[in-house]
Motif scaffolding. Structure first.
Motif, short mmCIF file in Angstrom:
data_model
loop_
_atom_site.label_atom_id
_atom_site.label_comp_id
_atom_site.label_asym_id
_atom_site.label_seq_id
_atom_site.Cartn_x
_atom_site.Cartn_y
_atom_site.Cartn_z
N ALA A 2 0.84 -1.20 0.00
CA ALA A 2 0.00 0.00 0.00
C ALA A 2 0.88 1.25 0.00
O ALA A 2 1.93 1.28 0.61
CB ALA A 2 -0.91 0.00 1.21
N ILE A 3 0.40 2.26 -0.68
CA ILE A 3 1.10 3.54 -0.73
C ILE A 3 0.69 4.34 0.50
O ILE A 3 -0.50 4.49 0.78
CB ILE A 3 0.76 4.29 -2.03
N GLU A 4 1.68 4.85 1.23
CA GLU A 4 1.41 5.69 2.40
C GLU A 4 1.05 7.10 1.94
O GLU A 4 1.85 7.75 1.26
CB GLU A 4 2.63 5.74 3.31
N LEU A 5 -0.13 7.55 2.30
CA LEU A 5 -0.59 8.88 1.92
C LEU A 5 -0.61 9.79 3.14
O LEU A 5 -1.30 9.48 4.12
CB LEU A 5 -1.99 8.79 1.30
N PRO A 6 0.12 10.91 3.10
CA PRO A 6 0.13 11.80 4.25
C PRO A 6 -1.22 12.50 4.45
O PRO A 6 -1.97 12.72 3.49
CB PRO A 6 1.22 12.82 3.92
N ILE A 10 -4.36 13.92 1.85
CA ILE A 10 -5.74 13.43 1.92
C ILE A 10 -6.71 14.59 2.11
O ILE A 10 -7.75 14.65 1.46
CB ILE A 10 -5.87 12.38 3.06
N GLU A 11 -6.36 15.52 2.98
CA GLU A 11 -7.22 16.69 3.20
C GLU A 11 -7.33 17.56 1.95
O GLU A 11 -8.41 18.07 1.65
CB GLU A 11 -6.73 17.51 4.39
N LEU A 12 -6.22 17.73 1.23
CA LEU A 12 -6.27 18.48 -0.03
C LEU A 12 -7.23 17.82 -1.01
O LEU A 12 -8.03 18.49 -1.67
CB LEU A 12 -4.88 18.55 -0.67
N GLU A 13 -7.14 16.50 -1.14
CA GLU A 13 -8.01 15.78 -2.07
C GLU A 13 -9.47 15.85 -1.62
O GLU A 13 -10.37 15.97 -2.44
CB GLU A 13 -7.56 14.34 -2.23
N ALA A 35 0.51 19.15 -7.36
CA ALA A 35 1.87 19.38 -6.87
C ALA A 35 2.20 18.49 -5.69
O ALA A 35 3.29 17.90 -5.61
CB ALA A 35 2.06 20.85 -6.50
N ARG A 36 1.27 18.35 -4.76
CA ARG A 36 1.52 17.54 -3.56
C ARG A 36 1.59 16.06 -3.91
O ARG A 36 2.42 15.33 -3.35
CB ARG A 36 0.44 17.81 -2.50
N VAL A 37 0.75 15.60 -4.84
CA VAL A 37 0.82 14.21 -5.29
C VAL A 37 2.21 13.94 -5.86
O VAL A 37 2.83 12.91 -5.58
CB VAL A 37 -0.28 13.89 -6.33
N THR A 38 2.69 14.85 -6.68
CA THR A 38 4.01 14.70 -7.28
C THR A 38 5.10 14.65 -6.22
O THR A 38 5.99 13.79 -6.27
CB THR A 38 4.27 15.85 -8.28
N GLU A 39 5.03 15.53 -5.22
CA GLU A 39 6.01 15.53 -4.13
C GLU A 39 6.01 14.21 -3.37
O GLU A 39 7.07 13.66 -3.07
CB GLU A 39 5.72 16.66 -3.15
N VAL A 40 4.83 13.74 -3.06
CA VAL A 40 4.70 12.48 -2.31
C VAL A 40 5.25 11.32 -3.14
O VAL A 40 5.97 10.46 -2.62
CB VAL A 40 3.24 12.24 -1.88
N ALA A 41 4.92 11.28 -4.40
CA ALA A 41 5.40 10.20 -5.27
C ALA A 41 6.92 10.19 -5.36
O ALA A 41 7.55 9.12 -5.23
CB ALA A 41 4.78 10.34 -6.66
N ILE A 42 7.51 11.35 -5.54
CA ILE A 42 8.98 11.43 -5.63
C ILE A 42 9.60 10.99 -4.32
O ILE A 42 10.55 10.18 -4.30
CB ILE A 42 9.42 12.86 -6.01
N ALA A 43 9.09 11.48 -3.20
CA ALA A 43 9.65 11.14 -1.89
C ALA A 43 9.53 9.65 -1.59
O ALA A 43 10.41 9.06 -0.96
CB ALA A 43 8.97 11.95 -0.80
N ALA A 44 8.46 9.03 -2.06
CA ALA A 44 8.22 7.61 -1.78
C ALA A 44 8.81 6.69 -2.85
O ALA A 44 8.79 5.47 -2.69
CB ALA A 44 6.72 7.36 -1.67
N TYR A 49 1.11 8.47 -10.92
CA TYR A 49 -0.25 8.05 -11.27
C TYR A 49 -0.81 7.03 -10.28
O TYR A 49 -2.00 7.03 -9.99
CB TYR A 49 -0.30 7.51 -12.71
N GLU A 50 0.07 6.20 -9.74
CA GLU A 50 -0.37 5.22 -8.74
C GLU A 50 -0.70 5.91 -7.42
O GLU A 50 -1.65 5.52 -6.73
CB GLU A 50 0.68 4.14 -8.54
N VAL A 51 0.07 6.93 -7.07
CA VAL A 51 -0.24 7.70 -5.86
C VAL A 51 -1.59 8.37 -6.02
O VAL A 51 -2.44 8.33 -5.13
CB VAL A 51 0.87 8.73 -5.56
N GLU A 52 -1.81 8.99 -7.17
CA GLU A 52 -3.09 9.67 -7.42
C GLU A 52 -4.25 8.68 -7.41
O GLU A 52 -5.31 8.96 -6.85
CB GLU A 52 -3.03 10.41 -8.74
N ARG A 53 -4.05 7.51 -8.01
CA ARG A 53 -5.10 6.48 -8.02
C ARG A 53 -5.46 6.06 -6.60
O ARG A 53 -6.64 5.98 -6.24
CB ARG A 53 -4.65 5.27 -8.84
N ALA A 54 -4.44 5.80 -5.79
CA ALA A 54 -4.68 5.39 -4.41
C ALA A 54 -5.39 6.50 -3.62
O ALA A 54 -6.31 6.23 -2.84
CB ALA A 54 -3.36 5.02 -3.74
N LEU A 55 -4.97 7.72 -3.84
CA LEU A 55 -5.57 8.86 -3.16
C LEU A 55 -7.05 9.01 -3.52
O LEU A 55 -7.91 9.15 -2.65
CB LEU A 55 -4.81 10.14 -3.53
#
Length: 65
Positions: A2-6, A10-13, A35-44, A49-55
């Motif tokens: 599972a992708i960890e979502l900060p 989640i609140e932004l979405e 922008a935040r999805v991109t930051e989270v994806a890079i950091a993780a 696209y998978e981060v956005e899908r999970a979100l």
């Protein structure tokens, strides 16, 4: 795995989803989520696209996963 979502992402979405449902999504909100999805994806080390899908699944379809 599972992708960890900060919480802030989640609140932004949730805010964006509420605006979408009201027909009032602003470019600023959309850009902030993107922008935040991109930051989270890079950091993780995940695909953006998978981060956005999970979100979106978590916010728009809670309990489906």
């Amino acid at each position: 795995m599972a992708i960890e979502l900060p919480d802030d992402l989640i609140e932004l979405e949730r805010s964006a989803w509420a605006q979408i449902q009201a027909g009032a999504l602003t470019p600023e909100t959309a850009a902030a989520v993107h922008a935040r999805v991109t930051e989270v994806a890079i950091a993780a080390g995940e695909n953006r696209y998978e981060v956005e899908r999970a979100l979106k699944a978590m916010v728009r379809h809670p309990g489906s996963e």
